[in-house]
Design an enzyme around this catalytic site. Structure first.
Site, PDB file in Angstrom:
ATOM      1  N   LYS A 116       0.824  -1.210   0.000  1.00 58.00           N
ATOM      2  CA  LYS A 116       0.000   0.000   0.000  1.00 58.00           C
ATOM      3  C   LYS A 116       0.858   1.260   0.000  1.00 58.00           C
ATOM      4  CE  LYS A 116      -3.979  -2.125   2.313  1.00 58.00           C
ATOM      5  NZ  LYS A 116      -3.448  -3.497   2.338  1.00 58.00           N
ATOM      6  N   GLU A 185      -2.060   6.496   8.420  1.00 57.50           N
ATOM      7  CA  GLU A 185      -2.751   7.505   7.637  1.00 57.50           C
ATOM      8  C   GLU A 185      -3.877   8.093   8.480  1.00 57.50           C
ATOM      9  OE1 GLU A 185      -4.185   5.477   4.208  1.00 57.50           O
ATOM     10  OE2 GLU A 185      -5.949   4.676   5.212  1.00 57.50           O
ATOM     11  N   HIS A 220     -12.856  -3.554  10.449  1.00 59.16           N
ATOM     12  CA  HIS A 220     -12.288  -3.144   9.155  1.00 59.16           C
ATOM     13  C   HIS A 220     -12.502  -4.196   8.068  1.00 59.16           C
ATOM     14  CE1 HIS A 220     -10.541   0.058  11.490  1.00 59.16           C
ATOM     15  NE2 HIS A 220      -9.879  -0.813  12.227  1.00 59.16           N
ATOM     16  N   GLU A 260      -9.959   1.299  -4.754  1.00 58.26           N
ATOM     17  CA  GLU A 260     -10.732   1.679  -3.577  1.00 58.26           C
ATOM     18  C   GLU A 260     -10.432   3.119  -3.167  1.00 58.26           C
ATOM     19  OE1 GLU A 260     -10.339  -1.174  -0.455  1.00 58.26           O
ATOM     20  OE2 GLU A 260     -11.165  -2.797  -1.665  1.00 58.26           O
ATOM     21  N   ASN A 274      -6.861  -3.378  -5.449  1.00 57.61           N
ATOM     22  CA  ASN A 274      -6.838  -4.823  -5.256  1.00 57.61           C
ATOM     23  C   ASN A 274      -6.727  -5.492  -6.620  1.00 57.61           C
ATOM     24  OD1 ASN A 274      -7.157  -5.000  -2.368  1.00 57.61           O
ATOM     25  ND2 ASN A 274      -9.219  -4.238  -2.674  1.00 57.61           N
ATOM     26  N   ARG A 276      -7.145  -8.292  -8.029  1.00 56.56           N
ATOM     27  CA  ARG A 276      -7.801  -9.605  -8.015  1.00 56.56           C
ATOM     28  C   ARG A 276      -9.296  -9.400  -8.071  1.00 56.56           C
ATOM     29  NH1 ARG A 276      -9.976  -9.177  -3.042  1.00 56.56           N
ATOM     30  NH2 ARG A 276      -8.742  -8.228  -1.368  1.00 56.56           N
TER      31      ARG A 276
END
Length: 619
Positions: A116, A185, A220, A260, A274, A276
């Site tokens: 990320k 973050e 989450h 996202e 992502n 996938r």
């Protein structure tokens, strides 16, 4: 043309991929761990290959064994599903190096987005808006760089707790992904999780296939997803599409993927990509009338999207998906194990599952049992349809989140599309506090009494009422009934009919039906689960005050640093961590006092109810 696909996964997604392959006339091979030897995904494929062991690190994460299985079984392609090795660039390269077709994006694209932190740097170069942390940004979110699914994530609201939470997140990330890198973050209160499904071919075409809202999350992890994301302006939707396409082109993406974003008002910030298929892909399939797995396969075969349609398909209606988990939301989302005796849903909704009736739910993998999807012309109709289907579903076995899902879908904040990622933080107690049907214990007792009445339950002389005891949602219920000339009578309620599997009661002039199913001491009455209790309690079933019992079967992964018998602990202080079904669960001190016993040892597997520790409060 691909003729045989090995599915490098398990459970629901493996079964779902097998289903599409069969429709396309493609032979299928699955792999299974020892724990999954009789699992549904191992039974529905044309062939299956054993991966010795039970832990994911020994089985579904062994790229070498999976590639060998594909070659041995004569497969010419591998589909990774989601999770496990699906976003592992080394695995993708190993598949290609073995001469097999990889049904996924190029390894270089996976690698670019795998971390990320690297993905954010790359998207910053592409001018996508990113969140940046400053000293005044509390609360913040600590996240694992290498994974997802809620593991290695912590919300920190107090600066003094940051170091401890970083340590805990690193440990969990290292255990789950083999990579302890984490980053921080800003945590946006009231933010929405919105994503864009993309599909790209190897000829330069990228389709954005709509938005999805995945804001209802616990720990989450997503719980309810829908398409399209409600309440977005056309300008914001167009901006999200443009950013998603730009992200895909930046890494020469091929195949299905998801970009996202965190949306707050009319502002969106890039979160991650992502590389996938997503768990929630069925809502996009329902709205656009496509099969994303079939499209993945055709793209992997080299087909151009423009050869299928000149333009991306158009969205029709609204779709909502609910993830059905074997877990207890009222008790810290504790995962549940046992036998899934029955799982059926009404006609008219889609059920994706990796279980069949009678299958065991073990401790080694994710507790998701199924995904239930409703599609309708409008969002309101889809909501009503899905809530009713879940309410009427037969789900017999361990505790699930079914009632929570039904109440969530009917909550005003959700029906009016005002939800955000803090929904369960605000509403969980109210959503889990509803009482079960008060007549369920009576119906269970009458059904049990019917079985005995065939052997002469009624007597000519008056007798005392029969008594049965049941536990329902942690509360004990005592039921009294009698056999009379008129049949069974009970507590002032008219018994219209009572058989071993159906009881009809007349309550205040209204007849109500109760379907009863029994599995040992467990009784299911409509949507209420009861446990039959012995007539007289066991006097030996007792633990000392302050005993900490394992709330679930799992493995002790950590004990608090420096903790030993005789230590002074504070109420709520973390003492140890259990890992079960891919998640860590923190066990805290029930009171302030002295730790008089510590039975938990890292690496030890424990069963539900096992004594972990004892904290003695001052007299």
């Amino acid at each position: 043309m691909i003729t045989s696909v090995l599915v490098a996964n398990r459970g629901e997604i493996a079964c779902r991929i097998v289903r599409t392959c069969r429709e396309l006339g493609i032979r299928t091979v699955t792999v299974h761990s020892d724990a999954d030897e009789n699992a549904l995904h191992a039974r529905v494929a044309d062939a299956t290959v054993r991966l010795p062991g039970a832990a994911p690190a020994e089985t579904y994460l062994r790229a070498d064994l999976i590639v060998k299985a594909a070659l041995d079984a004569g497969a010419d392609a591998i589909h990774p599903g989601y999770g496990f090795l699906s976003e592992n660039p080394a695995f993708a390269r190993a598949v290609l190096d073995a001469g097999l077709v990889w049904i996924g994006p190029p390894p270089e694209a996976i690698e670019a987005m795998a971390s990320k932190t690297r993905a954010k740097k790359l998207m910053g170069l592409e001018a996508l808006p990113l969140h940046k942390v400053t000293e005044d940004d509390l609360p913040v979110l600590v996240k694992a760089a290498a994974g997802g699914g809620g593991r290695g994530m912590r919300v920190v609201r107090d600066l003094a707790a940051l170091e401890d939470e970083l340590t805990a997140a690193r440990a969990e990330a290292l255990s789950a992904f083999g990579d302890g890198e984490v980053f921080v973050e800003p945590y946006v209160e009231g933010g929405r999780h919105v994503e864009v499904q993309i599909l790209a071919d190897s000829h330069g075409t990228v389709w954005p296939l709509g938005t999805r809202d995945c804001s209802l999350q616990r720990r989450h992890q997503k719980v309810v997803e829908e398409a399209p994301a409600p309440g977005l302006t056309s300008e914001l939707t167009d901006s999200l599409y443009a950013m998603a396409v730009r992200a895909a082109r930046a890494v020469d993406y091929v195949g299905a993927g998801t970009v996202e974003f965190l949306v707050s008002g009319d502002t969106a910030h890039f979160l991650e990509m992502n590389t996938r298929l997503q768990v929630e892909h069925p809502v996009t399939e329902a709205v656009f009338g496509v099969d994303l797995v079939a499209l993945q396969i055709r793209v992997a075969e080299g087909c151009a999207l423009e050869a299928l349609e000149n333009d991306p398909p158009r969205a029709q209606g609204h779709a909502i998906e609910a993830r059905l988990y074997a877990e207890d939301p009222a008790h810290a989302w504790a995962p549940q194990t046992g036998t899934l005796h029955r799982l059926t849903v009404p006609d008219g909704v889609r059920l994706d599952t990796g279980y069949a009736d009678g299958d065991p739910i073990g401790v080694h993998y994710d507790p998701m049992l199924a995904k239930v999807v409703a599609h309708a012309p409008t969002r309101a109709e889809a909501l009503r349809k899905l809530a009713a289907a879940l309410e009427r579903a037969d789900i017999h076995g361990p505790t699930t989140n079914r009632d929570l899902l039904v109440r969530s879908l009917r909550h005003e904040e959700f029906t009016t599309a005002r939800m955000d990622t803090g929904f369960y933080d605000r509403h969980l107690p109210a959503l889990t506090g509803s009482a079960p049907d008060p007549y369920a214990p009576l119906a269970a007792a009458l059904a049990a009494a019917h079985g005995r009445s065939r052997f002469g339950g009624w007597r000519n002389l008056p007798s005392q009422p029969q008594v049965k005891r049941y536990a329902v949602a942690g509360e004990e219920h005592e039921v009294h009934y009698q056999h009379t000339r008129q049949g069974l009578t009970a507590e002032g309620v008219r018994v219209v009919r009572a058989t071993s599997d159906l009881v009809i009661l007349e309550v205040d002039g209204v007849q109500r039906r109760f379907e009863v199913s029994r599995y040992g001491d467990q009784v299911h009455v409509n949507n209420t689960t009861l446990t039959a209790l012995p007539r007289f309690p066991d006097p030996t079933a007792h633990h000392a005050p302050g005993s900490l019992l394992a709330p679930m079967p799992g493995t002790v992964v950590r004990v608090a640093e420096g903790l030993s018998e005789g230590a002074q602990v504070e109420e709520g202080q973390p003492l140890l961590w259990l890992e079960a079904m891919k998640m860590e669960h923190r066990i805290t001190a029930p009171a302030t006092g002295t730790l008089t016993a510590l039975h938990a040892v890292p690496g030890r597997q424990v069963q539900v109810g096992a004594l972990l520790a004892v904290v003695q409060a001052p007299l």
